[in-house]
Design an enzyme around this catalytic site. Structure first.
Site, mmCIF file in Angstrom:
data_model
loop_
_atom_site.group_PDB
_atom_site.id
_atom_site.type_symbol
_atom_site.label_atom_id
_atom_site.label_comp_id
_atom_site.label_asym_id
_atom_site.label_seq_id
_atom_site.Cartn_x
_atom_site.Cartn_y
_atom_site.Cartn_z
ATOM 1 C CD GLU A 1 -3.165 0.541 2.188
ATOM 2 O OE1 GLU A 1 -4.125 -0.174 1.862
ATOM 3 O OE2 GLU A 1 -3.008 0.958 3.346
ATOM 4 C CD GLU B 1 -2.765 1.010 -4.342
ATOM 5 O OE1 GLU B 1 -2.742 0.215 -3.389
ATOM 6 O OE2 GLU B 1 -3.799 1.309 -4.969
ATOM 7 C CB CYS C 1 -6.899 -3.222 5.759
ATOM 8 S SG CYS C 1 -6.467 -1.631 6.371
ATOM 9 C CB SER D 1 -5.368 0.971 -1.278
ATOM 10 O OG SER D 1 -4.550 -0.171 -1.372
ATOM 11 C CE LYS E 1 -10.102 -8.098 8.205
ATOM 12 N NZ LYS E 1 -10.294 -7.187 9.350
ATOM 13 C CD GLU F 1 -11.690 -9.049 3.442
ATOM 14 O OE1 GLU F 1 -11.416 -9.465 4.582
ATOM 15 O OE2 GLU F 1 -11.055 -8.152 2.865
ATOM 16 C CD GLU G 1 -14.967 -9.449 -5.412
ATOM 17 O OE1 GLU G 1 -14.915 -9.666 -4.191
ATOM 18 O OE2 GLU G 1 -16.000 -9.059 -5.973
ATOM 19 C CB CYS H 1 -9.271 -4.092 14.182
ATOM 20 S SG CYS H 1 -9.058 -3.755 12.438
#
Ligand SMILES: Cc1cc2nc3c(=O)[nH]c(=O)nc-3n(C[C@H](O)[C@H](O)[C@H](O)COP(=O)(O)O)c2cc1C
Ligand code: SF4
Ligand code: SF4
Ligand code: SF4
Ligand code: SF4
Ligand code: FES
Lengths: 395, 596
Positions: B283, B286, B310, B330, B369, B372, B377, B526
């Site tokens: 990241e 990036e 994230c 990102s 998550k 996710e 993907e 988190c």
């Protein structure tokens, strides 16, 4: 409340009066005259008149306006509560149909006194058919206000169809585009109302009375009614009666006089104040004053003769509440279901008659612990019917 | 000046600031008034009514959570009228509640259960209303289960979802006896704008909202001799798991966590912190690439500011709510998914294990998550990259099931490789942590010097402020980065989706200009995730944050690019950040979604 001995209290004879429905073409003069007066003077006169809100709670109207006037903030609102959801009540509709100018003048007066530039008529969804006419009168009056130099505009908003939206804070929620749920009080609308600004919410008939008082003066007004219940009010008479309809009567009469006038000769009980009011049995008619010292009513008077089953009467009311509770608070949401299922269980002998005593206790908890007036008043009909007609509930 | 109000509670005088509620005033006198709908993180609702108290002279009871104190009030919290009302209210709640506690997921951590227990609610007085109700259980979401038969309609979830998260996936619907908590048009939870953040679960007092648990599936994998089960643990788990197992908030239990996972039978105990470090490499690079394209190449197709990616709750939120801003995200996967993709490629190769035999489990502070991991993907290894996601709470259940006396365990260390982490990886668990970790690395890449903050602690990006911002002036850069000479890097951080929404709206309206933005869906980051121990409040979240920063300070390596395993994986496998392999395994794309 019910059956309280009221010997020593002042009472009035049943007297018909005619103020509310007089032609409303003089209202503008009243407004003109009032706009020249000092605001505090108007408040004092309203307080002196003893006028209490006609929407149910009976708060002193002059005091409410005073609180809103004194509340901090330069944006304030006036709301006329025309949600009229109490079953069997249609007096506000009649007023709006016949003398809307008297209502709007009252709202404009309030706007002047508290310093509000905008007023809303919150119209019950079922009354939308009145809207075209009301809107054209509003437009006319808005022009007239302008000519008089009064910066005040009338608007209309529609109810959502839920009974609870007649409760002032739920009404405000609904006007703000949310699900109408009564809020915690305090804060009261006079300090934090519509869009969190100081707001006066009054019933249709309350505004009408304000206009009348400004016209005839508090002295004249005070000739009507009793110490605790000044003036006159509209009664929606229904049920087993000789003449159904809307009547304008002086406050403070005995229920016995009322029954004599309107009953069918065989009256067993009268439900004073609709579903949220009290049921008075025949033996208490001559001790019951209709007014704030006895049993107040938003206007609904339902008469039952001896052919009626009070079980069915109560069942109907409970079904109404079970459905119309907004459902947010525990005592009201679950309490209504328990009362309804409870009397069914007693009737069908699934529960013993002593279960009624548990239910009366429950109704009393609902009265003290519910969040708003709806849950707080379910117990009125329940306790007064069970107390007075226990056998009819059980057998 | 603050006005003091004098009142008595149970005849004990007390003086409190104006605006204090009765329930708070009582707390000062060590008088606990029971409550259900009230929550420290939420606005007052006053709907459950279990907190009602008597105010002498007032015929009706007052909700202590919703009523501000007034001068000379006399409050009674235990009078006969109060006790009777309170007991009745609990009984009423139970009469429409499917109270099969022994079979309930929240058994043992349920506020309704505690309350009924305190009041020793025995025989049911009232009629059982359950048979009349048509309660449904919505299990459509991979993240959460909504069981209406356990709902007491306190609307904490509604307030959480609208006020803290600005999502409003849940609202009160219908009235009277039919009133319930509903999604948009009663659609299944996986079809609505729910971000799966789980914040509503954290605040639901009962078992009506819970995580969808995968405990049995994980046990099955562990018991399967043909499977190699790897487990990764997210940074925030190690500073919260203790709360479920006997510790006070703020306890750091990293070593015991590792030992317990080994005892549970996982074949390899690895660390998401490793891929947090990897995220920083990818990241950070990036970001520098984007800056170059915008500042040097004047490439207008490159979107700045860049947003972190994230937090999967945040991803689903932006997909629904700000689809036009997706190019700012990102392309980095979350550390969990980077780990998953590597576990079945890099790790499998190194260990000589067929990836089809690997079961990849992650222990997360997060319910989003779970969703996710099921995204289409997220199968770049050729398999579902992460098979099962367990929350901190589910792991605690497994530890209890296995009879492990957690507090008595010795500390052990993560396995190698993909078990090494830096302090920068650890602080991913707190709001501002990704930003701090990224700055520690990016600044050093560009200037060759450490970030100019004492002891590497970039304090302006820390703390519980809803939106934070900071500036770092870049000077004396290395020749490769001359285009950044003198540039002031402007960054912002938001946590909790309501704050994210405020920040996004300001960006869309062009009111603010930044280069890099960190967003975490959950309040506090988190460490306040939807899978963390219940209860939660600001104080608890602050304790967890302190623990995270202490963990960072205590690690020998505190910068992602210095993590030896990171250096190794680039040498052996990935080549360099943003390489072809990186792109294949560690980066992803997003899909715009509708609001309804
Ligand atoms: C459930 C419920 C329904 C109500 N419905 C009405 C209504 O339809 N019209 C009304 O004027 N007041 C209604 N009220 C009373 C209002 O909350 C408020 O007290 C009233 O509008 C104030 O006006 P007043 O002071 O002029 O009476 C209702 C109250 C409750 C609790
Ligand atoms: S008393 Fe009934 S109507 Fe009023 S807030 Fe409570 S549930 Fe809603
Ligand atoms: S939600 Fe609580 S009270 Fe209800 S069954 Fe579960 S543990 Fe018991
Ligand atoms: S789902 Fe939980 S938080 Fe939401 S209203 Fe029901 S009990 Fe309360
Ligand atoms: S998981 Fe998050 S987004 Fe979904 S309903 Fe709960 S609070 Fe709202
Ligand atoms: S905690 Fe006060 S009403 Fe629910």
């Amino acid at each position: 409340m019910t059956g309280k001995k009221q010997n020593d209290m002042e009472t009035k004879k049943l007297t018909r009066v005619d103020y509310i429905f007089r032609p409303d073409n003089t209202c503008l003069d009243t407004l003109k005259k009032s706009l020249r007066r000092d605001r505090d003077e108007i408040i004092l006169e309203l307080i002196d008149s003893g006028l209490k809100g006609r929407g149910g709670a009976g708060f002193l109207t002059g005091l409410k306006w005073k609180l809103a006037k004194e509340a901090a903030g330069d944006v304030k609102y006036v709301i006329c509560n025309a949600d009229e959801g109490e079953p069997g009540t249609f007096k506000d509709r009649e007023i709006l149909d016949r003398v809307p100018r008297r209502v709007f003048t009252g709202m404009a007066l309030c706007g002047y006194v508290i310093g509000s530039k905008e007023g809303f008529l919150y119209l019950r969804a079922e009354y939308k058919f009145l809207a075209p006419k009301l809107m054209s009168i509003m437009a006319e009056m808005n022009q007239e206000f302008k000519k008089l130099g009064l910066d005040f505009t009338l608007n209309i908003r529609y109810g959502s169809g839920a009974y609870v939206c007649g409760e002032e804070t739920a009404l405000i929620d609904s006007m703000e585009g949310r699900r109408g749920e009564p809020r915690n009080k305090p804060p009261f609308p006079v300090t934090e109302g519509y869009l969190n600004k100081p707001t006066v919410v009054n019933n249709v008939e309350t505004f009408v009375n304000c206009t009348i008082i400004m016209g005839i003066g508090a002295e004249e007004y005070k000739r009507f009614g009793t110490d605790s219940s000044r003036g006159f009010k509209l009664f929606s008479v229904s049920g087993d009666c000789s003449k159904e309809g809307i009547y304008e009567l002086e406050l403070g009469m005995l229920l016995s006089d009322f029954v004599e006038e309107f009953g069918d000769g065989d009256t067993k009980a009268v439900q004073v104040g609709g579903a949220s009011g009290f049921c008075v049995p025949r033996k208490k008619f001559n001790q019951t004053i209709i007014g704030f010292e006895g049993i107040p009513t938003g206007g609904s008077m339902k008469i039952f003769n001896s052919s009626r089953s009070m079980y069915h009467v109560l069942h109907n009311y409970l079904e109404f509440f079970e459905e119309e509770s907004c459902g947010q608070c525990t005592p009201c949401r679950v309490g209504c279901q328990q009362l309804l299922k409870g009397i069914e269980a007693v009737k069908s002998k699934q529960r013993s008659s002593s279960y009624l005593d548990e239910l009366v206790k429950l109704a009393k908890v609902m009265k003290v612990a519910s969040k708003c007036g709806l849950g707080q008043s379910v117990g009125n009909a329940f306790v007064s019917i069970v107390d007075n007609f226990r056998e009819e509930i059980i057998y | 000046m603050i006005n003091m109000i004098n009142l008595t509670i149970n005849n004990i005088p007390v003086s409190v600031e104006e605006g204090t509620t009765i329930i708070e005033a009582a707390r000062r006198l060590s008088i606990r008034i029971p409550s259900l709908c009230n929550h420290d993180d939420l606005c007052v609702s006053g709907n459950c009514r279990v907190c009602v108290v008597e105010q002498v002279g007032n015929p009706t009871l007052q909700a202590a959570c919703a009523t501000p104190v007034r001068e000379n009030m006399q409050i009674l919290t235990n009078s006969m009228m109060v006790m009777q009302a309170r007991k009745t209210i609990i009984e009423l709640l139970l009469s429409e509640h499917n109270a099969d506690c022994t079979k309930c997921y929240k058994n043992g951590n349920c506020e309704l259960q505690d309350l009924s227990n305190e009041y020793r609610i025995g025989n049911q007085v009232y009629i059982d209303l359950i048979p009349l109700k048509h309660y449904t259980i919505d299990q459509s979401s991979p993240s959460l289960i909504k069981d209406d038969s356990k709902c007491i309609r306190c609307q904490r979830c509604v307030r959480t979802c609208s006020d803290l998260q600005a999502v409003s996936a849940l609202s009160a619907a219908y009235k009277g006896s039919e009133m319930k908590i509903s999604s948009f048009y009663d659609r299944p939870m996986h079809e609505v704008i729910c971000t799966n953040c789980g914040q509503c679960i954290n605040r639901c007092p009962t078992g009506a909202l819970t995580e969808r648990n995968y405990i049995d599936e994980v046990w099955d994998a562990i018991y399967d001799p043909g499977k190699h089960v790897v487990v990764q643990t997210a940074p925030a788990v190690r500073v919260a798991l203790g709360e479920e197992l006997g510790y006070d908030p703020g306890a750091r239990v990293t070593g015991k966590l590792v030992t317990a996972l080994r005892r549970l039978g996982f074949d390899s105990v690895l660390d998401t912190d490793f891929t947090a470090d990897l995220t920083i490499m990818e990241e950070g690079t990036e970001l520098l690439t984007r800056l170059k394209k915008v500042l040097v190449d004047k490439d207008t197709s490159m979107a700045l500011p860049m947003f972190t990616s994230c937090s999967p709750g945040w991803i689903k939120f932006i997909e629904h709510t700000f689809p036009d801003l997706l190019p700012h995200l990102s392309t980095c996967k979350s550390p969990q998914q980077m780990f998953g993709a590597l576990a079945k490629t890099y790790y499998a190769q190194k260990k000589g294990i067929n990836p089809k035999d690997i079961v990849s489990v992650s222990i997360m502070p997060c319910t989003a998550k779970k969703f996710e991991a099921t995204r289409p993907e997220m199968r770049d290894s050729g398999y579902q990259d992460v098979d099962y996601v367990l929350t901190t709470r589910e792991l605690a259940i497994m530890i209890k099931q296995a009879g492990i006396e957690f507090m008595k365990l010795d500390d052990e260390d993560y396995d190698r490789f993909m078990g090494e982490s830096s302090g920068a990886g650890v602080i991913f668990g707190a709001t501002g942590g990704v930003m701090e970790a990224a700055l520690r690395t990016a600044y050093e890449i560009v200037t060759g010097r450490e970030v100019p903050f004492q002891n590497l602690n970039i304090t302006p990006v820390r703390g519980m402020e809803g939106i934070k911002e900071a500036e770092v002036k870049i000077e004396n850069v290395k020749p490769d980065w001359s285009f950044l000479e003198g540039v002031t890097l402007r960054v912002a951080i938001a946590h909790g989706l309501a704050n994210a929404k405020r920040l996004m709206t300001a960006i869309r309206d062009g009111k603010v200009v930044y280069h890099f933005i960190e967003i975490m869906a959950c309040p506090g980051g988190c460490l306040g995730g939807g899978g963390q121990p219940i209860p939660t409040n600001l104080e608890i979240r602050k304790k967890r944050a302190e623990a995270i920063y202490a963990e960072d300070e205590n690690l020998p390596i505190r910068k992602s690019h210095e993590n030896p395993e990171i250096i190794q994986i680039y040498q052996e496998f990935l080549g360099e950040p943003l390489s072809h392999t990186s792109h294949e395994l560690l980066h992803t794309h997003y899909v715009p979604r509708k609001r309804y």
